[in-house]
Structures are given as structure tokens and as C-alpha cells.
Design a protein around this motif. Structure first.
Motif, PDB file in Angstrom:
ATOM      1  N   ASN A  16      -7.666  70.004  60.181  1.00 10.02           N
ATOM      2  CA  ASN A  16      -7.349  71.703  60.297  1.00 10.02           C
ATOM      3  C   ASN A  16      -6.310  71.828  61.502  1.00 10.02           C
ATOM      4  N   ILE A  55     -19.410  45.783  51.813  1.00 19.89           N
ATOM      5  CA  ILE A  55     -18.570  47.035  52.143  1.00 19.89           C
ATOM      6  C   ILE A  55     -19.474  48.085  51.699  1.00 19.89           C
ATOM      7  N   TYR A  83     -21.077  49.040  54.774  1.00 21.48           N
ATOM      8  CA  TYR A  83     -20.034  49.637  55.861  1.00 21.48           C
ATOM      9  C   TYR A  83     -20.147  51.275  55.531  1.00 21.48           C
ATOM     10  N   LEU A  84     -19.891  51.348  53.984  1.00 25.63           N
ATOM     11  CA  LEU A  84     -19.779  52.995  53.543  1.00 25.63           C
ATOM     12  C   LEU A  84     -21.065  53.556  53.765  1.00 25.63           C
ATOM     13  N   ASP A  85     -22.201  52.993  53.596  1.00 25.29           N
ATOM     14  CA  ASP A  85     -23.293  53.437  53.516  1.00 25.29           C
ATOM     15  C   ASP A  85     -23.718  53.977  55.105  1.00 25.29           C
ATOM     16  N   SER A  86     -23.244  53.361  55.950  1.00 27.19           N
ATOM     17  CA  SER A  86     -23.383  53.600  57.435  1.00 27.19           C
ATOM     18  C   SER A  86     -22.403  54.651  57.751  1.00 27.19           C
ATOM     19  N   ILE A  87     -21.185  54.784  57.112  1.00 23.31           N
ATOM     20  CA  ILE A  87     -20.429  56.074  57.439  1.00 23.31           C
ATOM     21  C   ILE A  87     -21.128  57.280  56.920  1.00 23.31           C
ATOM     22  N   LEU A  88     -21.746  57.225  55.772  1.00 21.62           N
ATOM     23  CA  LEU A  88     -22.252  58.302  55.221  1.00 21.62           C
ATOM     24  C   LEU A  88     -23.399  58.592  56.193  1.00 21.62           C
ATOM     25  N   PRO A 118      -6.481  47.367  58.031  1.00 20.05           N
ATOM     26  CA  PRO A 118      -7.283  47.573  59.197  1.00 20.05           C
ATOM     27  C   PRO A 118      -7.048  48.869  60.069  1.00 20.05           C
ATOM     28  N   GLY A 148     -16.157  62.115  66.221  1.00 14.47           N
ATOM     29  CA  GLY A 148     -16.481  63.222  65.497  1.00 14.47           C
ATOM     30  C   GLY A 148     -15.318  63.798  64.744  1.00 14.47           C
ATOM     31  N   GLU A 149     -14.388  64.287  65.807  1.00 15.41           N
ATOM     32  CA  GLU A 149     -13.049  64.771  65.216  1.00 15.41           C
ATOM     33  C   GLU A 149     -12.291  64.520  66.545  1.00 15.41           C
ATOM     34  N   ASN A 186     -20.365  66.970  62.988  1.00 19.29           N
ATOM     35  CA  ASN A 186     -19.588  67.873  63.854  1.00 19.29           C
ATOM     36  C   ASN A 186     -18.089  67.855  63.480  1.00 19.29           C
ATOM     37  N   CYS A 187     -18.114  67.952  62.155  1.00 13.25           N
ATOM     38  CA  CYS A 187     -16.612  67.559  61.533  1.00 13.25           C
ATOM     39  C   CYS A 187     -16.014  69.174  61.701  1.00 13.25           C
ATOM     40  N   CYS A 188     -14.832  69.155  61.780  1.00 11.63           N
ATOM     41  CA  CYS A 188     -13.873  70.347  61.870  1.00 11.63           C
ATOM     42  C   CYS A 188     -13.941  71.211  60.751  1.00 11.63           C
ATOM     43  N   LEU A 205     -15.273  58.408  63.197  1.00 16.01           N
ATOM     44  CA  LEU A 205     -16.737  58.270  63.189  1.00 16.01           C
ATOM     45  C   LEU A 205     -17.401  58.537  64.522  1.00 16.01           C
ATOM     46  N   CYS A 235     -10.825  64.999  60.740  1.00 17.26           N
ATOM     47  CA  CYS A 235     -12.174  64.614  60.516  1.00 17.26           C
ATOM     48  C   CYS A 235     -12.501  63.787  59.360  1.00 17.26           C
ATOM     49  N   LEU A 293     -20.025  51.427  44.413  1.00 19.02           N
ATOM     50  CA  LEU A 293     -20.343  50.046  44.801  1.00 19.02           C
ATOM     51  C   LEU A 293     -21.875  50.021  44.720  1.00 19.02           C
ATOM     52  N   GLN A 330     -23.959  58.214  59.202  1.00 19.18           N
ATOM     53  CA  GLN A 330     -23.727  58.910  60.596  1.00 19.18           C
ATOM     54  C   GLN A 330     -23.139  60.335  60.441  1.00 19.18           C
ATOM     55  N   LEU A 331     -22.470  60.288  59.122  1.00 19.55           N
ATOM     56  CA  LEU A 331     -21.843  61.502  58.741  1.00 19.55           C
ATOM     57  C   LEU A 331     -22.858  62.546  58.652  1.00 19.55           C
ATOM     58  N   ASN A 332     -24.088  62.375  58.030  1.00 25.13           N
ATOM     59  CA  ASN A 332     -25.373  63.301  57.775  1.00 25.13           C
ATOM     60  C   ASN A 332     -25.835  63.595  59.264  1.00 25.13           C
ATOM     61  N   VAL A 334      -8.902  51.463  58.649  1.00 23.05           N
ATOM     62  CA  VAL A 334     -10.451  51.278  58.978  1.00 23.05           C
ATOM     63  C   VAL A 334     -10.455  51.750  60.408  1.00 23.05           C
ATOM     64  N   GLN A 373     -13.080  44.993  61.129  1.00 27.17           N
ATOM     65  CA  GLN A 373     -12.190  46.033  60.434  1.00 27.17           C
ATOM     66  C   GLN A 373     -11.146  45.125  59.407  1.00 27.17           C
ATOM     67  N   VAL A 381     -15.655  59.061  50.487  1.00 31.09           N
ATOM     68  CA  VAL A 381     -16.459  57.929  51.077  1.00 31.09           C
ATOM     69  C   VAL A 381     -17.744  57.730  49.920  1.00 31.09           C
ATOM     70  N   CYS A 433      -6.547  69.068  63.760  1.00 31.32           N
ATOM     71  CA  CYS A 433      -7.932  68.457  64.074  1.00 31.32           C
ATOM     72  C   CYS A 433      -8.409  67.725  62.802  1.00 31.32           C
TER      73      CYS A 433
END
Lengths: 109, 109
Positions: B73, A91, A94-99, B26, B39-40, A107-109, B36, B82, B95, A101-103, B29, A13, B88, B80
DNA sequence: CGTTAATATCGTAATATTGCAATATATAAA
DNA sequence: TTTATATATTGCAATATTACGATATTAACG
């Protein structure tokens, strides 16, 4: 206060936030954009390109270098700067890993 | 001084640097990492997770929200939160574009 | 050696950020 | 309505950042 409690966070972090922080100023993004366009250049070229004074450019270059985003090779009295891909790759992944996991786990609100 | 001359740079440079800046701490992050993982969640969960006071977490959440990195939300008295993938994706593609150009045109010094 | 050229550092002033205690706001429950 | 819960805002102090002029450093050139 005004300080950051970096001892409270994980090494990863702290590492990625330091790189992000270095990119958190438009002048430093502009420097990277210019370096990407011309491949490599010396400090004076950037001073001519951007509307900031030479000491200010020098300071921004120092921060980019500390973050590992650029490297500089001494060539006589000048220093040739170019982008170092390692910090960018750190980085970016890091961002690709976030994207990813989001895909996978939307479970976004 | 201490201010940023953002009128001197391109809109894209200002946009991406603002997102990068939001990730340049940090604690923020760590908030993204936690979001992540779970989820939320609501603000109080993050306060329990990180060693920072509630107003400090709230302030960091505000900055992440201003940068477009999270959304919130309202659910009764709680909010909540997320991750919002748009910001991102914006800096991830920035990048990736750098990395692609570095690979294609490796004229680094 | 003296001069020039390129970059870095210092000193200073203004603004921004970080963090927490105290307080405010807003909704839900009793 | 009162109380409890969750979050946001305010006020303050400490530190960090940004920017520039002046100066220092370093290396090439005459």
C-alpha cells in the motif's frame, strides 16, 4: 552475478527455500502429481506421461531427490520412485505456521 | 534452452509452481519471515534488515508481489508491504492434500 | 559374452536469475 | 521550486537453469 548468497541467511531459510525451489517448476509439480496418483512408478512411466525427453525427466527427478521430496529404490535395471513425506511436511508446517500467525496477528496494511 | 515449457502443464501446476518458485530463494523467505515478525514494513526496513542492496531487495519484493505472496500500500513516498494470505493458503492446501493422500494410501516403495 | 532395457551423465545452446551501481520516478517537506 | 526521502528501473556481468541429442552405465536375460 547470478549466484545466491546463501551464507547470509539462516539454515532454516536455506532449507525451506531449497525445497520450495525444487517445486518451482511445473514439470516437477506434474511429476509429484503423477506419483501421488499412481503411488509409485519408474522413470520410464513418467517419460511416457509427460511431454519431455528422458534426460530431462531424469534431471528433474534428480532435483526432486536432492531436495528430499522423492526417494528411489533400485529394482533391477529400473528405479522405483515415490514421494517422501518428510520434505513435504517440512514446508507444509512452515506454511501452516505462517497462516496461523497471520490469523492471530492480523496487522496487515 | 533455459526456458520452461509451461504450455505443456495444467493451469494448477503452473500456478502452484509459480508460487513455489517465488519462495525458492532464501532472501525471499527471509523477507517473508521478517514481514511475519513485524506485521508490516516499508522496503527500507528490509534493506536495513538484510545484507542485500536496495535494488536487489526491490527486485525480490517485485517477485513476491507478482506471485501474490505480498501486497503493498502506497503511504506517501513509502510503500507499506505485508503478507497476503491467499497465495500462502493456495500452496498450503496443495501440500496438505499431498500429505493426506500419502497417509491414506501409503503404497510407497 | 553379447544384447536388451532402464536410467544417468555429458556436451551444448538458449534462456533465466541474481546482484549491484547508476539512474529514474514520485511524493513530502522546506 | 528546490531538496530530501523512498522506491523502482535500467544496464551490465556472472551464474544458474532448462532442454535435448548423444553417450555412458548398470543390471537382467539369452
Amino acid at each position: 552475478m547470478g549466484f545466491t548468497k546463501s551464507d547470509l541467511f539462516t539454515p532454516e531459510q536455506n532449507t525451506v527455500s531449497l525445497i520450495f525451489k525444487a517445486l518451482g517448476h511445473p514439470a516437477r509439480v506434474a511429476i509429484l502429481d503423477y506419483l501421488l496418483k499412481v503411488g509409485e512408478c519408474i522413470c520410464g512411466d513418467i517419460v511416457n506421461e509427460l511431454p519431455l525427453a528422458q534426460p530431462t525427466i531424469s534431471r528433474h527427478l534428480k532435483e526432486l531427490k536432492n531436495a528430499g521430496l522423492i526417494k528411489g529404490n533400485i529394482e533391477g535395471t529400473a528405479i522405483c520412485y515415490c514421494i517422501s513425506q518428510e520434505a513435504v511436511a517440512t514446508i507444509a508446517s512452515y506454511l501452516d505456521s505462517i497462516l496461523t500467525q497471520l490469523n492471530n496477528n492480523n496487522n496487515c496494511c
